[in-house]
Structure formats: structure tokens, C-alpha cells
Design an enzyme around this catalytic site. Structure first.
Site, short mmCIF file in Angstrom:
data_model
loop_
_atom_site.label_atom_id
_atom_site.label_comp_id
_atom_site.label_asym_id
_atom_site.label_seq_id
_atom_site.Cartn_x
_atom_site.Cartn_y
_atom_site.Cartn_z
N THR B 217 11.83 -4.46 -0.24
CA THR B 217 10.38 -4.30 -0.47
C THR B 217 10.07 -3.49 -1.74
OG1 THR B 217 10.34 -2.30 0.88
CG2 THR B 217 9.87 -4.38 2.01
N ASP B 337 25.42 18.51 2.00
CA ASP B 337 24.51 17.43 1.58
C ASP B 337 24.06 16.64 2.78
OD1 ASP B 337 23.19 15.34 0.40
OD2 ASP B 337 24.95 14.51 -0.60
N GLU B 375 17.95 8.72 2.46
CA GLU B 375 18.14 9.00 1.03
C GLU B 375 19.47 8.49 0.54
OE1 GLU B 375 19.45 11.79 -2.39
OE2 GLU B 375 20.43 11.21 -0.54
N GLU B 376 20.50 8.63 1.39
CA GLU B 376 21.85 8.29 0.93
C GLU B 376 21.98 6.82 0.58
OE1 GLU B 376 23.74 10.38 -0.07
OE2 GLU B 376 23.68 12.22 1.12
N GLU B 387 5.17 4.80 -2.28
CA GLU B 387 4.52 3.49 -2.33
C GLU B 387 3.31 3.45 -1.39
OE1 GLU B 387 8.40 0.68 -3.29
OE2 GLU B 387 8.00 1.31 -1.25
N ASP B 404 17.71 19.53 -2.32
CA ASP B 404 18.60 18.65 -1.57
C ASP B 404 19.80 19.51 -1.18
OD1 ASP B 404 20.56 16.77 -0.85
OD2 ASP B 404 19.92 15.29 -2.31
#
Lengths: 699, 699
Positions: B217, B337, B375-376, B387, B404
Site C-alpha cells: 500500500t 533493539d 519497524e523491522e 499516511e 530506537d
């Protein structure tokens, strides 16, 4: 004095002192109170409307239309100076005024080698030659600065054929039929100067560039150093030589064609049956095997075109701009188009400038006045302006008011705009007396001519939508600024003319306006009063008079049309309009709730930040409908609701157009994928817009 | 009383009353004065920093990293609930918190059919099989939820070859060399848990999607009904099966290759000469004609991924958002992380939430806290959020703070950001004591590790630039919001590791952090203190602490580099940098003049609209550098200054990249035309940005 007397005195003195403190504190206003927010001053508004003077508008028009002033000609440059002089006048000018110059690509015919349409016999004899100029009926047509009729940006060339369509059209002739423009009048004694109708020799000039803005610099302001396309790489010029001709000349060609009779809807008022060719009639003016030769010598030229800009600086929110403009360039004398609008613009700027210079008034927000260059070639000056100041204008533009042709005719107001502009135009129109209609307001009169039934408001005047017919185009489509265009126009029961008949011809003169369109200039004045009312409401009201609720009605009607007209077939393709339904419902809820909050705020407008925050929501709503990726092939069109619609279903244009394409190839899944994509684009825009209306601290 | 006494008395009484009025008017403050704008409260700031508790951060981290929590897994969903619980806590939560769910395309290996790298002899015997999981050294690696190492979005397939490059690469193996990640350590007894180094079986997972955001998308929020690309139409997935392996496995392959020796820069620390192949050594572990077989069973799956959002509503300007976020999903336990960042996020939200819930404080502007999903896999959660709320965020976003990985190592602060963020980070860092460096501030300490000489400021810490390494990407590149990323990091004199060695492996655990990265969690606390300081300055200062003058320095250095490095050859092509010179000069003048006006305003901040207008200029500057048409092939990249630069000349990326391309084909005019176009794009952006800084009522 005994001690009790001393005490009594002291108590008395203390009481007096305290009373003084109380009076000083509560009864003497401090500076902060004196600055309590001032809203639109109705008395001032009335006074301003009263000061607008029809005879001054008339004199403005006389001067503006004295000579032909096509873009970048000497007279156009002279008018730049006239504008600057008016706007820099120490008694009646603006706070500042200046020029913005762009180097843009225009297209001109050749003085030495005029464009010509000829009928040539098979042995090469010229049997007919088109007129190179319009007949000099009132003097103005003889001015050496009258440009020969031509189709700007049509390429040079000399195609020769008759009815070339069968093997690929080689050249194109364009004319305006008396049936379309003249209510069928076509003889010299019944046309201008005997009536408002187009004389037989009149030819409509125009630009044939498909997009708008400077053709060499799409998306860049046309500064001298800007990146420029090679001329050969420009998209959107006509592919073949094209030439407009008079209906007098067209008659000679068309009434001599042979072949089968053209369909009814192609017939016109030239006094003969229109036939499709090929070839000429056996018994006509020309030998049967004659051909039509079109010779076009148009040349592309880089020219410097100026915008003139002026500003009245806002007293409280100088970073909010209400823009008001019109183009300056004409095709010939351009008394109607565009000088009627400029005559009004100059009168409005004079009245407001005089108040400012006298220190009597300054609006809350800044007012920017604009005289655009090179509109006739494709809205060039205004588009370059929006490119150069894109960020600044997107951040700060409250609204753009366009008055191009101020008076098409003197029957009724006609306004176009995006929905948030509707209510302020209505409010203004209710405060202006209708010219020639004693006791009626401009609003009442308008309602009689053009009306519709609104679910929210009942029967109201019809506000038109904005296409790309004038300088508002870049404002609404590219910047997403609430825009409108205001004029006086026809009684449609009295004429079916497509537009006023002398449009873009050498007969659009001061005399034409004075004699036929608006004797006494009262319609000009009514337009000026309506516009200044809108202008002051937008620039001086504490709360912006943009009624976002009117977008709910538009969206609901777009949705309804999509459901009714596209829904059944979409359903067969398993394309669900549900996301659009929820988006529109969310918008309706958000708009209604914001209206509620505004009503509450209206009771206490003392907190300037609270007012500003709501105004920002109102101002920026239109921006939320932009999507720069929605219509990538259409320069500048980003507004998801108002992009060009080829479909006749009045709904979201991207959706309607994609649907129309898919219907042509119903078995092509990629065509239906484009429909789905446009559906998502529409739903996303409406959802995003709703989010901007919801309480600002909602998650 | 004689008449003169009466008069005397009356005069005296009148004087006293008048004095009272004067006192009452001038000395007793009215409500308006009592509401005089409140600026950032230094005492509160100190108190907040003091309340940030290292042991609470430690306990947050323990809980967050207890189990693997890859995007959309059960544990990821559990952490969504944990976040919601914390942010909805009645004593220490935020004003509101909620979830935003998107249906996004992720890529997973198969549990049933693990990805495998094998060496297969010519008769089909398997001579070697890669490990399917990392060695269980500390217990965590044995958790059944540890995902097998894989390259997300690499296609499934079973290519087999050795050194296929000669005839088109069929598959790709990736490993991390101990020379790049471990300062050459490679034996079990010298790596984790004996040191911070990567154990031989460790494998770095990662996403191999070229763009960011949900792959199906682009430019649409991935709501269930959004338009989706067919998987086959997605651009940017790896074209061939790809698999990451451990250096232990890589050694077995690489040290047995024959062929010529690879270039020096290709050599590593596996204890052998790296050769280029083709084929295996005659005397090695494998028969010479053995081949490598890569079997990848990755599958694409649509999954629901959640963002968690929370808000502290602004007291005065709730429509201005300071955003602060981090992702929640990890590859395995993700203690570093991303949980180190989330541990800090939760501690900051606890301290601020407690003040808000107790009614002791509320910021001027709204603070939005975010825990991003997926995120990864490519910054998916944050991108979908930008968006969905594009318009709202572009209108109102003041800044985005990303934390992060909070602590890569415990030596020094490291910050990246756009120039307007520099000064506020510096100011904050000067107020935080450096952990383990008695008497030094975080700023002083930073200055010792990473510094540069600035023309305007002298020697200062180096602020890095923002690429697309974490969730700030969509904020800076797509929305044009001033963004920053803050962490503690390495002493580069002590390690040359590309990143902390257990990055994206099953060894990135709580124990790893506690034992090696930040014993005592003092670096975590220093990051939290720095971040909360930045956060409060941005949300609570009357005037936004964004120093736009620092953009002048960036632009000047970009211009200088263009002149020095590109200028000579551009000159030969008659491409003039002049327009860029004037644009940068105009920007410098405009920024300096605005700074002057701000200094004047600082003396009297009582007019809320004057403050807001200047703040709008500061907030929106970053937006003015966006051009959605500058890099059409690069999804989301619109920021003309920070788009990816392939050239090594540190200047305007579009210009530098186009120049590099043109140099390859110097006789192709279209390549130089692209350079000219990018030059115009850069100049236009800088001119437009300058225009937004100039006085708002300038024409």
C-alpha cells in the site's frame, strides 16, 4: 482632635483611597482591554460598499480598454505601470506594490506572413482567401495593434486537403456558429454595433495549450534560470496546424461542401445544410476537386510577462492572506475580458487603500491584490506565482477571490467556488441591492435566476464549480486554497449564447460594454459591492466565514451519485463503496461537531489562540483534499474533488473517470484495479479531511 | 471651617482619591496580566529530569525483553496491552491512549521447512548443512519463539551453484564477518556471554525490502479496505533467494573456496585467505565439484500490526504536536533493539503522566507518544501512521523525536537530526550530567568524542544526518517535520564494530545489556534525561527552540561542496550554479533577519498571536524543503536536502546524484538536462524556504 476623630478621619481617608483603587482597577480600561478582539465592523462595511463608484469603474474601464493589450505587448506593459501607479498612490494606494516578472513561452502569429485559409483549385488557382482581420466597424478594429486571429500554440505548417479526417486530419479550422453564439443572428445590420451579437467577421482567438502555466517550466516558476523543457518535449500543444475563422468565412466553406448531411446536432445557423464532404458541391462556388489550404505561421517566443501585486498588511494576523486578483492581458481591447474585472479591482483597491492611507482602517488579515499576466495563453502569470510561493501560500492562504470578466451581462449574479465559499458569498449578496430591481437584493435576484434545492438550506442560489477557466485554477487545484469567481451574467431565458458574443474578438470594446452589457455600470458596481463584502468578511472577521458544513452536502451528493450510478456495476466487480460511505459519514460527524464547537466559541471570542486554532482548521480543510499522486498525468491537478471529470456522473472525478474507462474494457482486471485505486484515493482524502476537523487533541 | 480650609481638605481628598485610582490602575494586576504567558519552567524541568529512575528503566527493559516479540506475534500483542495499560494508568498514565491497527504484508520463514544452506557433492550427498538456529548459550536462544534467521521479503526458491556471479547470481548468502562486527574476536570463549562480541553461531536477521512502509500500500494507509498492489507488482523485493548465515557457517564455505585471492578490502577475520572461487579447494572439506544449495521457504503474509499512541493534551496550543516514539517489535528478544528505547519511553511517559494526573503540570503544546509496530520489516507502523494522518501532521507537527536503540554502548551521546534540532539537543545535553564522568555534562563528554568546527558556533559536537534507519524516516522525508534520533553510543577508539555485535540476533538479551552495554543503566538514564529535556523545551517553551539559522550553515556547506566538487565540470557544460548561490544567500539573509526579529520579540512575549506567527514560521520551515516531484522513483522521499545520496559529494542529493550519472555519459545531453532540472529543484526549494522566513507581510 480627639483620638476617635483622628481614627474616624483615617478610616474615611482609607476608604476614599480604597475606593480610588477600586475605580482605578475596574473602571479605567487597561491597554489589554482596549485591544480586546475587534470583529468585522458592519458600519465600515456599509460605508465601503457605499463608496464604490460606478462612474469610476466606467472610467477605469475606458482607460484599460483604450488599446489592445495582449500579454507582454507595449500596452500590457503600460498597464503594469498604471497598476503600479494606482497601488503606490500616497492617498489611495496600498501599503506596498511591486512586479513579479516571468520569462514564459508564448505563441504569436507573424505580422509579415499572416495565417491564411484558402480554397485552391486543382490547377493551383486561389478561389478563396480568408480575412486576415475583422471588419473595422467602430474604429477599434483598425488599430494596428489588433492581433490577427490565431490559435495560440498551434504549430506552423501548410496542410492542404478537404475533409482530411478519412486519412488523418492534417489541419483544423475552428469557427463560432451564429447558432451557438448569436441566437442565430448573422447579418451585419442585426449584429454589433446594432446589437450585442457578433459581427460576421468576428473571430474568437484562444490558447490551444492543453495544460496551464508556462509550457516550458511545469512545476517551476519561470525565472530566467529555471529548468526549461526543450520545445519539442512539451506535452499538450495541438499536433496539427489550427486556425480560427469568422462565421462569414466558415459559411463559404461549409455551405459549399458536398457529401451526406451532417447529424442534426451538428447543424447551425449559417443558412444552409451542413454536409460532411469530402469535396465541394458540383454547383457551388468552388470547383469540385478544390482543396482547402491552411497556412499557419505561428511562432513560439520567450517573453517577459509581469504580475503586479499589492498588499494591505494585516493588523493582527498579517500572516494570513486573503487574495483577490484578475488577469490584465487581453486578446484585443478586452473591455469585457478581462478589463471589466480589472476596473472593479481598481475601484475596490482605491476605496480600501484610501481608508488605509488615512489611518482609518486596517484589516485583521493581509489582503493581497493581484493583476496577473498572460492568462489568455494558459493562466500563466497566476500559475507561476503559485509555483514561486508554493509553501508560503499553502501555509497562509485563507482564500482566493477571482473576478475575471466582472459582467457578462446585467441580469444576475453568478458565482463559482468550492463549498466553504458558498455561505460568505450568500451573506454578501444579501447585503447588496440588485441593480435595476428596486427592493431586491443581489441574493434575491440571483435566487430567481439560478437555484437548487439544498438538503441543509432549502432553495438557494446555485453555486457553480471551478474548472480551469481562469486564474483560480492553480489556487484551487494546485494549492488547495478555497477559491471563488464572481460575476454578473445572463438571463438565460433571453439568450442561449455560449458566452457574450464578442468574446476574444476585436469587437469586445468599451463601447460594447457601455451600450449593451451594462449601461450605467450598475452591474459592475453590484459585483464590486458583493466582492468587497466577501473580501472584508474574509479579512476582517474574527472567525473565518468559511462554512465547512457545506462540504458535507457536496460529499454526500458525490457519494449518492456513486452509489446510484456506479454502484450496481461496481458490486458485480466486487468493488465495495463501503469505505467511501464510512469516510463521508465520518466527515459529516466531524463537520457538525466542529460547527457546534464554533457556536460555543462564538459566545466568548476573547482568547486569540482559540480563535486562531479554529480558523486554522477552517482555512486548511481545503488543503486536506489534495493528493499530489492522484492524477499524475494532469499537471497541477491535485484536488481530489475538483479535478477534471470526463464522466457525466457528478461524483469523485478520479473514481468516475476510472469507472468510465473500465466499463470500456470490462474484462481487463487492471482497469478495475484503477477504479479500486481511485476509490482508495477518494476515501483517504475524505478520511484525512475529517481528521483535520476533529478536535485537535484527539488521538 | 474657613472656606480656604475646606478647599484645602477637598484638594487633599481629591489627591488621595486620584492616587488610589493610579495605584489601582497600575499596581493591581488585572486578570489579563495574571494570564501573562508562561514559559518553560526550569525548576519543573530539573525536577522531571531528577525523577527519571535508572532502576525503573532497567525493570521496564527486563519485562519488554523477556520473550521474543517479532511484529504481530502473540508477545508483540501482549506488549501492546502492556503499553496501553501503562498509558491508561489513572495515576501515571496519559490523557488518552489507543491502538492503530494496519493490515500489512510481512514475510516469515516456515517453521515446518526451515531455510537451509547446504554443500552438495556432485552425486547429491549433503556434505554440510547450515545451522537453523543459534547456539543456546544463555537460555534465551532456546525459546521456541525465536525466529529462524532469514532475510525478510527474499523470495522462496532453491538455487544451487558455486560463485554463480559469472552467469548471473542465482542466490545470495549474507554473513557478518568478525572483522566488521567483533574487533576480530571469533572463538566461543572470547564472545558472548564472555564479552559483548557476537558468538560464532549468531546471525543477523533483517528486512531486504528496498523501500519502506507496507509494501502492498505505498502512499495509502493499510486499512483493510485500502487499495493493494498484487504481490507480483510490488517493486523493491530482492530478486533472488537470499539467506543470512553465521560466521561460523560462513567460514566453512569461504575458507574452502578456491580461485584467485579476493582484494584486500574483501578480506576478513575468519582465519583464512578469502578466495573468489569458482569451486572448492582440492584439499578442503568438500569435493571440488560440490555446489552450494540455498533453500528458502519464506512466505508473504498479511498480518495485523498495531501502533500504540498516547497523548498529553496541550494546555494552550493543543493543535501543536511534539511527537516522540519508538518501535516496539524486535527480531528476537530485542533488549537493545528496540526495547532499550521503549524502556526509556515508558519511564518518561510515567514521570510526565504522573505530573499531569496529579494536576501539577500540563504542557503548552500536545505531546504524542508512539509505540510503532513492524519497524523491522521496513518502518511500517510509523509510515502507515504518517499516511493516515498526513494532512493533520503536516499542518501541526512541531517535531518528531525518535529513540530506537537508546544505548548502543555507554561512552557518549550520539544524535542525528535536521539542523533546526541541533540547538535544542545541545541545550538539553548541557543540562544532563554525563554518566561515569564526574563533573562533565553529556554535552562536554559528547564534544570529546565527536566534534566538528562550525563557522557559526566554533567547535561543537557533530550532529549526524537522518537516513532511513528508523521510524523518523517518514516524518522527515515524507512529512517534512523536523526530526531527530537520540542514543548513547561507542567509544570509537575502543571498537570498530559496525554496530553492537549481537544486533538482530538471539543474543540481544537483557543480560547482554545489563552485563556489557550499560551496567547500572546510567546511560539509559542520561538518554532519558536528555530526551525529556528536549521534549519539554519543544512542548513547553513559548518560542519554539528550533534554530533555523543552523540551516544556513548546512546550505552554505552544500553550496560550497557543489561549487568545489561539481563546479568545474558543470562550467564546461555551461551549467551555472548562480541560481543556487542567490538562493542560499537569500536564505541566509532571511534567516538572520528572522533571528533578529525573534530577539526583539523575546523582550515582549505578551502577544500570543505574535508568538504563534513566528513559531509557525519556525515549525513550517522544514516543510518548505519538500517537493513531491523531486524524486518520483523513490517512495516517500520528498525532502530536497536529505533524500538518499549515492554520490560522495556532501551537497544537494538530487544534484549530486544526477551529476554522478551524467559524468558516466558525458556526451548525453539528456543526462545533463537532468542535472539542470535537479539544480532548479534545489534552487526553488531554497528560494521557497527563504520566502517563508521573510517578514510574513512582505510581497
Amino acid at each position: 482632635m480627639p483620638w476617635w476623630k483622628v481614627i474616624l478621619w483615617l478610616v474615611g481617608l482609607a476608604a476614599l483611597f480604597s475606593l480610588g483603587i477600586i475605580v482605578g482597577h475596574f473602571a479605567v480600561p487597561k491597554e489589554a482591554d482596549q485591544l480586546a478582539p475587534q470583529d468585522l465592523d458592519q458600519e465600515l462595511l456599509e460605508a465601503v460598499m457605499g463608496q464604490l463608484d460606478a462612474s469610476r469603474i466606467q472610467e477605469n474601464l475606458r482607460e484599460l480598454s483604450l488599446k489592445p493589450h495582449m500579454a507582454t505587448t507595449l500596452r500590457d506593459e503600460n498597464l503594469v505601470q498604471l497598476l503600479l501607479q494606482r497601488w503606490q498612490n500616497p492617498e489611495s494606494g496600498l501599503d506596498a506594490a511591486g512586479e513579479g516578472v516571468y520569462e514564459v513561452l508564448l505563441s504569436f502569429p507573424s505580422r509579415e506572413q499572416p495565417n491564411t485559409v484558402r480554397v485552391v483549385s486543382s490547377n493551383g488557382t486561389t478561389l478563396f482567401t480568408s480575412q486576415h482581420s475583422e471588419t473595422n466597424l467602430t474604429g477599434e478594429q483598425g488599430d494596428p495593434e489588433v492581433v490577427q486571429p490565431y490559435a495560440a500554440y498551434a504549430p506552423a505548417g501548410t496542410p492542404q486537403a478537404v475533409n482530411g479526417a478519412k486519412h488523418g486530419v492534417a489541419g483544423l479550422l475552428v469557427y463560432t456558429d451564429p447558432g451557438d453564439i448569436n441566437d442565430n443572428l448573422r447579418f451585419p445590420n442585426e449584429t454589433f454595433p446594432h446589437s450585442w451579437a457578433l459581427p460576421p467577421s468576428g473571430v474568437e482567438r484562444g490558447s490551444y495549450y492543453e495544460h496551464f502555466g508556462d509550457p516550458k517550466t511545469p512545476y517551476f516558476p519561470a525565472t530566467p534560470s529555471a529548468f526549461r523543457l526543450e520545445n519539442a518535449d512539451i506535452q499538450g500543444f495541438p499536433p496539427i496546424p489550427t486556425q480560427p475563422i469568422s462565421f462569414e468565412d466558415a459559411q463559404k466553406l461549409l455551405c459549399n461542401l458536398k457529401g451526406s448531411v451532417a447529424p442534426d446536432s451538428w447543424q447551425g445557423a449559417l443558412g444552409c445544410d451542413y454536409r460532411l464532404g469530402p469535396g465541394f458541391l458540383d454547383n457551388g462556388h468552388f470547383s469540385q476537386d478544390s482543396e482547402v489550404n491552411v497556412t499557419v505561421h505561428n511562432r513560439l517566443e520567450l517573453r517577459n510577462s509581469s504580475n503586479v501585486l499589492g498588499i494591505i498588511r494585516g493588523a493582527v494576523e498579517p500572516d494570513r492572506y486573503v487574495l483577490y486578483g484578475n488577469h490584465r492581458d487581453s486578446w484585443v481591447h478586452g473591455a469585457v475580458d478581462p478589463s471589466s474585472g480589472t476596473a472593479v479591482l481598481l475601484e475596490i483597491s482605491r476605496v480600501l487603500g484610501t481608508l488605509v492611507k488615512a489611518g482609518k482602517w486596517r484589516p485583521r488579515r493581509s489582503i493581497v491584490f493581484a493583476s496577473w499576466g498572460a492568462e489568455e495563453f494558459g493562466l500563466i502569470g497566476s500559475t507561476e506565482f503559485t509555483e514561486e510561493f508554493f509553501s508560503k501560500l499553502q501555509e497562509r492562504g485563507v482564500a482566493y477571490i477571482n473576478v475575471d470578466i466582472a459582467v457578462f451581462a446585467n441580469a444576475t449574479l453568478r458565482a463559482q467556488g468550492t463549498p466553504p465559499a458558498q455561505s460568505v458569498i450568500f451573506t454578501a449578496a444579501k447585503q447588496v441591492p440588485a441593480p435595476g430591481k428596486s427592493g431586491l437584493t443581489v441574493y434575491d435576484n440571483w435566487l430567481q435566476y439560478y437555484n437548487r434545492s439544498s438538503p441543509a438550506h432549502g432553495v438557494i442560489p446555485s453555486l457553480g464549480t471551478l474548472g480551469s477557466g481562469s486564474d483560480y485554477a492553480a489556487f484551487v487545484h494546485f494549492l488547495g486554497i478555497t477559491s471563488m469567481d464572481i460575476a454578473y451574467t445572463y438571463d438565460r431565458s433571453k439568450t442561449s449564447a455560449r458566452i457574450y458574443p464578442t468574446y476574444h474578438t476585436a469587437f469586445d470594446t468599451f463601447q460594447y460594454v457601455e451600450s449593451f452589457l451594462d449601461p450605467g455600470f450598475t452591474s459592475h458596481r453590484a459585483v464590486a459591492q458583493t466582492v468587497v463584502n466577501v473580501l472584508l468578511r474574509l479579512s476582517d472577521s474574527l472567525l473565518l466565514p468559511l462554512n465547512i458544513g457545506d462540504y458535507s452536502e457536496t460529499l454526500r451528493s458525490f457519494l449518492q451519485a456513486a452509489q446510484d450510478k456506479l454502484g450496481p456495476l461496481l458490486g458485480q466487480q466486487s468493488i465495495d463503496l463501503g469505505p467511501l460511505v464510512s469516510a463521508v459519514e465520518r466527515f459529516e460527524r466531524a463537520a457538525a461537531a466542529l460547527d457546534q464547537r464554533i457556536e460555543t466559541l462564538r459566545k466568548n471570542l476573547s482568547d486569540p489562540l482559540k480563535v486562531r486554532m479554529v480558523n486554522d482548521q477552517l482555512m486548511l480543510l481545503e488543503r486536506a483534499f489534495l493528493n499530489t499522486r492522484a492524477f499524475p498525468e494532469k499537471y497541477y491537478y491535485s484536488h481530489v474533488l475538483w479535478a477534471p471529470r470526463t464522466s457525466n456522473v457528478v461524483t469523485f472525478p478520479g473514481l468516475a473517470n476510472a469507472y468510465d474507462e473500465a466499463v470500456k474494457t470490462p474484462n481487463d482486471p487492471s482497469a478495475w484495479a484503477k477504479v479500486k485505486k481511485q476509490l482508495s484515493i477518494a476515501a483517504m482524502a475524505v478520511e484525512g479531511a475529517a481528521a483535520t476537523l476533529e478536535p485537535v487533541d484527539d488521538l
